[in-house]
Design an enzyme around this catalytic site. Structure first.
Site, mmCIF file in Angstrom:
data_model
loop_
_atom_site.group_PDB
_atom_site.id
_atom_site.type_symbol
_atom_site.label_atom_id
_atom_site.label_comp_id
_atom_site.label_asym_id
_atom_site.label_seq_id
_atom_site.Cartn_x
_atom_site.Cartn_y
_atom_site.Cartn_z
ATOM 1 N N LYS A 261 5.976 13.906 4.209
ATOM 2 C CA LYS A 261 4.619 13.479 4.576
ATOM 3 C C LYS A 261 4.602 13.180 6.075
ATOM 4 C CE LYS A 261 1.162 9.817 3.907
ATOM 5 N NZ LYS A 261 0.711 8.668 3.098
ATOM 6 N N ASP A 266 -2.233 6.456 9.748
ATOM 7 C CA ASP A 266 -3.090 6.358 8.561
ATOM 8 C C ASP A 266 -4.010 5.148 8.678
ATOM 9 O OD1 ASP A 266 -4.273 6.445 6.108
ATOM 10 O OD2 ASP A 266 -2.485 5.920 4.947
ATOM 11 N N LYS A 273 -8.627 0.960 6.151
ATOM 12 C CA LYS A 273 -7.703 -0.132 5.836
ATOM 13 C C LYS A 273 -8.090 -1.388 6.620
ATOM 14 C CE LYS A 273 -3.513 2.709 5.079
ATOM 15 N NZ LYS A 273 -3.229 2.427 3.668
ATOM 16 N N ASP A 284 3.750 6.345 8.931
ATOM 17 C CA ASP A 284 3.349 7.133 7.760
ATOM 18 C C ASP A 284 3.822 8.597 7.847
ATOM 19 O OD1 ASP A 284 2.253 6.964 5.243
ATOM 20 O OD2 ASP A 284 0.203 7.420 5.872
ATOM 21 N N ASP A 343 -8.190 7.118 1.577
ATOM 22 C CA ASP A 343 -6.892 6.535 1.921
ATOM 23 C C ASP A 343 -5.766 7.100 1.051
ATOM 24 O OD1 ASP A 343 -5.151 4.978 3.324
ATOM 25 O OD2 ASP A 343 -5.703 3.083 2.353
ATOM 26 N N GLU A 345 -4.604 10.006 1.166
ATOM 27 C CA GLU A 345 -4.558 11.263 1.920
ATOM 28 C C GLU A 345 -3.223 11.978 1.827
ATOM 29 O OE1 GLU A 345 -3.800 8.405 3.144
ATOM 30 O OE2 GLU A 345 -2.006 8.876 4.299
ATOM 31 N N ARG A 347 -1.069 12.573 -0.618
ATOM 32 C CA ARG A 347 -0.906 13.534 -1.722
ATOM 33 C C ARG A 347 -1.671 14.823 -1.450
ATOM 34 N NH1 ARG A 347 -3.275 9.227 -5.863
ATOM 35 N NH2 ARG A 347 -2.246 7.922 -4.315
HETATM 36 N N1 BES Z 1 0.388 5.458 3.666
HETATM 37 C C1 BES Z 1 -0.166 4.748 2.567
HETATM 38 C C2 BES Z 1 0.906 4.094 1.682
HETATM 39 C C3 BES Z 1 1.691 2.964 2.309
HETATM 40 C C4 BES Z 1 1.262 1.663 2.149
HETATM 41 C C5 BES Z 1 2.857 3.205 2.984
HETATM 42 C C6 BES Z 1 1.983 0.621 2.703
HETATM 43 C C7 BES Z 1 3.595 2.170 3.540
HETATM 44 C C8 BES Z 1 3.146 0.874 3.391
HETATM 45 C C9 BES Z 1 -0.970 5.701 1.688
HETATM 46 O O1 BES Z 1 -1.596 6.746 2.341
HETATM 47 C C10 BES Z 1 -2.047 4.895 1.047
HETATM 48 O O2 BES Z 1 -2.895 4.423 1.754
HETATM 49 N N2 BES Z 1 -1.986 4.755 -0.274
HETATM 50 C C11 BES Z 1 -2.962 4.023 -0.987
HETATM 51 C C12 BES Z 1 -3.299 4.797 -2.242
HETATM 52 C C13 BES Z 1 -4.508 4.281 -2.957
HETATM 53 C C14 BES Z 1 -5.748 4.489 -2.116
HETATM 54 C C15 BES Z 1 -4.630 4.982 -4.271
HETATM 55 C C16 BES Z 1 -2.373 2.663 -1.334
HETATM 56 O O3 BES Z 1 -1.176 2.554 -1.603
HETATM 57 O O4 BES Z 1 -3.128 1.691 -1.288
HETATM 58 ZN ZN ZN Z 2 -0.753 7.322 4.123
HETATM 59 MN MN MN Z 3 -3.521 6.198 3.080
#
Ligand code: BES
Ligand code: ZN
Ligand code: MN
Length: 493
Positions: A261, A266, A273, A284, A343, A345, A347
């Site tokens: 990734k 992000d 966020k 990220d 968010d 993104e 996947r």
């Molecule tokens: N990059 C984040 C995941 C992340 C969170 C990595 C904290 C490192 C530390 C990812 O893109 C994300 O935002 N995931 C969301 C998914 C949700 C919207 C289903 C999450 O984990 O809140």
């Molecule tokens: Zn992310």
């Molecule tokens: Mn995200």
């Protein structure tokens, strides 16, 4: 890089300023420490008793030797259950040892260990720990804090008759270089490390190692139909880059595709966020950093295995052009995805990279991604979650990770949760409900994988750390680079 040598002589007569002795919990009567204690007329025992040094992992004790032996300073480094956790704890302790040696102002130090087994694997782990413990990201420091440490050389004291010592240290150097490269990318601020800059770094490493680099921009990705990747990239002023490194030796018997990734920042996009949630989001792209660095190392080591590293790099930003909630995007393999959270993104970018990767007809496909906060809720900040459609591949990769000392834990891909990814107006949607968020992310990816043996590693937790721990300093850890490299080496014999 630190000048690392293997010494077989007496560590007490070596011309170094500091000797570090790594020992496990309750190991104070091991031969090496006993000998030291005798030469120093009981100083080791007295100091250990006074300071309550027992050899717990992370514990250190330093004292002057007052001319009794050649090293002026002696450092005891605890390695906890070293007899059981040998290599893993030795790596951590060797990291603490060089950190303490550098802080003491030493220019040369040596490291010896007891009770860790005398094999080449122990030497390799100690070498990795020492090399990685000296890593610093100091590019943006000025004044006094910009000063490098004086520590320029470390001797590792291995048992005299050790076979394969030089190869073990050479492997450790290659591993440490890969991990340091990954850390450098993770630690770079997103304002500097744009998708184009990751591509430039990858290309320059690859050129030096005889790998092929192909970089695709927005137009070329559009021509390939990468609607999910480009949907994420749409809101950013920065050009996305699809990076493809390949190492194709003529004697390869297997072909492996590695996907990382590569979201260079992000923000969450329109599903923005919070400040707190965004603070570390320059990291990220840690998955991309790990696969690119490990693939370059495979080339540098001339491993007889074909390796492709893919990274769909982009920012995830809110703007007048951003992809929106409710939008329907079309994947490279022709499926439609309704967006219910911008968010989620990662996947999306990974799904198109997976489709691209499958066209290379790999024997195995592995992806590494800082994918979900839910994975950190499940496993804490230091352990990665591994999901797979193939028990043999999962077992093989977990075994490689074990020797790297990188903790990973298998999580399930329960078909019942996949129901949550159903959409009324498209083939699927990009997020499920809150509970089991790491698993629904894995299930989303699984939809694109098909029957190819596949492993997905969610590295959201361990890709960076806020607490120093032996060979791991604060910031990017380079997590997964070492496991991947070990997996590739094992598949090369
Ligand atoms: N990059 C984040 C995941 C992340 C969170 C990595 C904290 C490192 C530390 C990812 O893109 C994300 O935002 N995931 C969301 C998914 C949700 C919207 C289903 C999450 O984990 O809140
Ligand atoms: Zn992310
Ligand atoms: Mn995200």
């Amino acid at each position: 890089m630190l000048d690392l040598t293997v010494g077989h002589g007496d560590p007490l007569t070596e011309p170094v300023e500091l000797l570090a002795v790594i020992c496990g919990d309750g190991d104070l009567d091991q031969p090496l420490l006993k000998q030291l204690d005798d030469r120093l007329e009981g100083l080791v025992r007295r100091a250990a008793a006074e300071e309550r040094f027992r050899g717990k992992l992370g514990q250190t004790l330093s004292f002057h030797t007052r001319g009794a032996v050649s090293p002026r300073r002696l450092l005891l480094v605890g390695a906890g259950a070293i007899a059981r956790e040998g290599e893993r704890n030795l790596r951590v302790a060797a990291g603490s040892a060089v950190r303490a040696a550098a802080a003491s102002g030493a220019t040369r130090a040596s490291i010896a260990w007891c009770n860790a087994g005398g094999g080449a694997a122990a030497l390799e782990a100690a070498a990795e720990g020492a090399l990685l413990g000296t890593y610093r990201f100091d590019k943006y420091l000025t004044g006094e804090r910009a000063q490098h440490s004086n520590l320029s050389g470390v001797t590792l004291h291995a048992p005299a008759a050790l076979e394969g010592a030089e190869q073990a240290v050479a492997r450790a150097r290659s591993t440490a270089r890969a991990v340091a490269r990954a850390r450098d990318l993770v630690n770079e601020p997103a304002g500097y490390l744009t998708p184009s800059r990751i591509a430039a770094s990858a290309e320059s490493w690859a050129r030096g190692a005889g790998l092929t680099t192909e970089i695709r921009g927005r137009a070329e990705c559009a021509a390939l139909g990468m609607g999910l990747f480009l949907g994420v990239a749409q809101g950013s002023d920065e050009e996305p880059r699809f990076i493809h490194l390949s190492w194709k030796p003529t004697n390869a018997r297997r072909r492996v595709v590695l996907i990382g990734k590569g979201v260079t920042f992000d923000s969450g996009g329109l599903s923005l966020k919070t400040n707190e949630g965004m603070l570390d989001m320059k990291t990220d792209m840690a998955g991309a950093a790990a696969v690119l660095a490990a693939t370059v190392a495979a080339g540098e080591e001339k491993l007889p295995i074909e390796v492709h590293a893919l990274a769909a790099c982009t920012e995830n930003m809110p703007s007048g052009r951003s992809y929106k909630l409710g939008d329907v995007l079309r994947s490279m393999d022709g499926r439609t995805v309704e967006i219910n959270n911008t968010d989620a993104e990662g996947r999306l970018t990974l799904a198109d990279a997976i489709t691209f990767g499958l066209r290379l007809q790999p024997d195995a496909l592995l992806d590494f991604a800082t994918l979900t906060g839910a994975c950190m809720v499940a496993l804490g900040p230091h352990i990665a979650g591994l999901m797979s459609n193939d028990d043999a591949l999962a077992g093989e990769f977990l075994a490689a990770a074990e020797t790297a000392g990188e903790e990973m834990w298998r999580l399930p891909l329960p078909p019942r949760l996949a129901e949550q990814l159903k959409s009324e107006i498209a083939d699927m949607r990009n997020t499920g409900e809150r509970w089991g968020g790491a698993l629904t992310a894995g299930l989303f990816l699984k939809e694109f994988v098909g029957a190819t043996p596949w492993v997905h590693v969610d590295i959201a937790g361990p890709s960076s750390t806020s607490k120093e721990f032996g060979h791991l300093g604060k910031g990017g850890t380079g997590f997964a680079a070492s496991s991947i490299l070990r997996y590739l080496r094992r598949n090369s014999v």
